[in-house]
Enzyme design. Sequence first.
Site, PDB file in Angstrom:
ATOM      1  N   ASP A  82      24.354 -69.436  21.067  1.00  0.00           N
ATOM      2  CA  ASP A  82      25.205 -70.514  20.558  1.00  0.00           C
ATOM      3  C   ASP A  82      26.221 -69.936  19.571  1.00  0.00           C
ATOM      4  O   ASP A  82      25.903 -69.082  18.741  1.00  0.00           O
ATOM      5  CB  ASP A  82      24.344 -71.589  19.872  1.00  0.00           C
ATOM      6  N   ASN A 120      20.606 -82.792  23.932  1.00  0.00           N
ATOM      7  CA  ASN A 120      21.269 -83.954  23.355  1.00  0.00           C
ATOM      8  C   ASN A 120      21.953 -84.727  24.468  1.00  0.00           C
ATOM      9  O   ASN A 120      22.635 -84.143  25.317  1.00  0.00           O
ATOM     10  CB  ASN A 120      22.287 -83.511  22.295  1.00  0.00           C
ATOM     11  N   GLY A 124      24.615 -86.720  19.394  1.00  0.00           N
ATOM     12  CA  GLY A 124      25.576 -85.699  18.980  1.00  0.00           C
ATOM     13  C   GLY A 124      25.958 -84.732  20.084  1.00  0.00           C
ATOM     14  O   GLY A 124      26.407 -83.613  19.802  1.00  0.00           O
ATOM     15  N   GLN A 125      25.822 -85.161  21.342  1.00  0.00           N
ATOM     16  CA  GLN A 125      26.227 -84.263  22.436  1.00  0.00           C
ATOM     17  C   GLN A 125      27.726 -84.013  22.349  1.00  0.00           C
ATOM     18  O   GLN A 125      28.520 -84.961  22.351  1.00  0.00           O
ATOM     19  CB  GLN A 125      25.891 -84.874  23.803  1.00  0.00           C
ATOM     20  N   SER A 126      28.110 -82.725  22.236  1.00  0.00           N
ATOM     21  CA  SER A 126      29.529 -82.394  22.066  1.00  0.00           C
ATOM     22  C   SER A 126      30.119 -81.710  23.292  1.00  0.00           C
ATOM     23  O   SER A 126      31.345 -81.604  23.398  1.00  0.00           O
ATOM     24  CB  SER A 126      29.723 -81.514  20.828  1.00  0.00           C
ATOM     25  N   HIS A 172      22.765 -79.222  28.936  1.00  0.00           N
ATOM     26  CA  HIS A 172      22.335 -77.957  28.338  1.00  0.00           C
ATOM     27  C   HIS A 172      21.100 -78.189  27.489  1.00  0.00           C
ATOM     28  O   HIS A 172      20.885 -79.278  26.949  1.00  0.00           O
ATOM     29  CB  HIS A 172      23.445 -77.318  27.494  1.00  0.00           C
ATOM     30  N   HIS A 231      19.054 -76.566  24.221  1.00  0.00           N
ATOM     31  CA  HIS A 231      19.061 -75.650  23.083  1.00  0.00           C
ATOM     32  C   HIS A 231      17.661 -75.048  22.963  1.00  0.00           C
ATOM     33  O   HIS A 231      16.673 -75.788  22.925  1.00  0.00           O
ATOM     34  CB  HIS A 231      19.365 -76.390  21.781  1.00  0.00           C
TER      35      HIS A 231
HETATM   36  P1  AMP Z   1      25.640 -80.232  21.832  1.00  0.00           P
HETATM   37  O1  AMP Z   1      26.198 -80.598  20.492  1.00  0.00           O
HETATM   38  O2  AMP Z   1      24.210 -80.597  22.026  1.00  0.00           O
HETATM   39  O3  AMP Z   1      26.510 -80.748  22.954  1.00  0.00           O
HETATM   40  O4  AMP Z   1      25.643 -78.658  21.906  1.00  0.00           O
HETATM   41  C1  AMP Z   1      26.751 -77.924  22.251  1.00  0.00           C
HETATM   42  C2  AMP Z   1      26.549 -76.560  21.659  1.00  0.00           C
HETATM   43  O5  AMP Z   1      27.411 -75.666  22.289  1.00  0.00           O
HETATM   44  C3  AMP Z   1      26.831 -76.480  20.160  1.00  0.00           C
HETATM   45  O6  AMP Z   1      25.671 -76.015  19.484  1.00  0.00           O
HETATM   46  C4  AMP Z   1      27.976 -75.482  20.065  1.00  0.00           C
HETATM   47  O7  AMP Z   1      27.887 -74.650  18.939  1.00  0.00           O
HETATM   48  C5  AMP Z   1      27.820 -74.723  21.356  1.00  0.00           C
HETATM   49  N1  AMP Z   1      29.039 -74.138  21.883  1.00  0.00           N
HETATM   50  C6  AMP Z   1      30.222 -74.756  22.097  1.00  0.00           C
HETATM   51  N2  AMP Z   1      31.116 -73.892  22.624  1.00  0.00           N
HETATM   52  C7  AMP Z   1      30.467 -72.712  22.755  1.00  0.00           C
HETATM   53  C8  AMP Z   1      30.848 -71.421  23.221  1.00  0.00           C
HETATM   54  N3  AMP Z   1      32.083 -71.180  23.689  1.00  0.00           N
HETATM   55  N4  AMP Z   1      29.931 -70.432  23.201  1.00  0.00           N
HETATM   56  C9  AMP Z   1      28.692 -70.662  22.720  1.00  0.00           C
HETATM   57  N5  AMP Z   1      28.266 -71.856  22.271  1.00  0.00           N
HETATM   58  C10 AMP Z   1      29.150 -72.864  22.275  1.00  0.00           C
END
Ligand code: AMP
Length: 114
Positions: free
Chosen positions: A30, A87, A93-95, A100, A102
């Site tokens: 991450d 998430n 908080g899914q971004s 995916h 974690h």
């Molecule tokens: P979520 O918030 O559950 O959707 O998790 C998305 C995760 O992806 C977050 O922890 C980010 O830090 C991680 N993330 C986003 N872009 C990248 C990237 N290019 N390389 C590695 N991790 C990333």
Amino acid sequence: MADCIFCQIANGQVDSEIVYQDELAVAFRDLNPQAPTHIVLIPRQHIVSLDAAREEHSELLGHLALVAAEIARQQDLAEGGYRLVTNVGPDAGQSVAHLHFHIIGGRPMGWPPG
Ligand code: AMP
């Protein structure tokens, strides 16, 4: 999906520190780690979240669970323990809109999450 960052990592268009890959899955560190070990495990197939998964994805989801456990062993997390989190949607908080998991470990973690 052309504009999905995780699809771009999976197909090599965007650099990341990949720790595991096979024909169905890719795992990488991450970018913003929340613990000493924080790995993101994705299916190569673009699925928006667990909410978008269907019966046809059963085998893939089982594979991802077993791969997560294997990565945790490889990363020396199994003995101390670790957390596997996905998430789903805004309240969680899914971004990134690509399913995916974690894999987080290397320190004690509280429960429930904030
Ligand atoms: P979520 O918030 O559950 O959707 O998790 C998305 C995760 O992806 C977050 O922890 C980010 O830090 C991680 N993330 C986003 N872009 C990248 C990237 N290019 N390389 C590695 N991790 C990333």
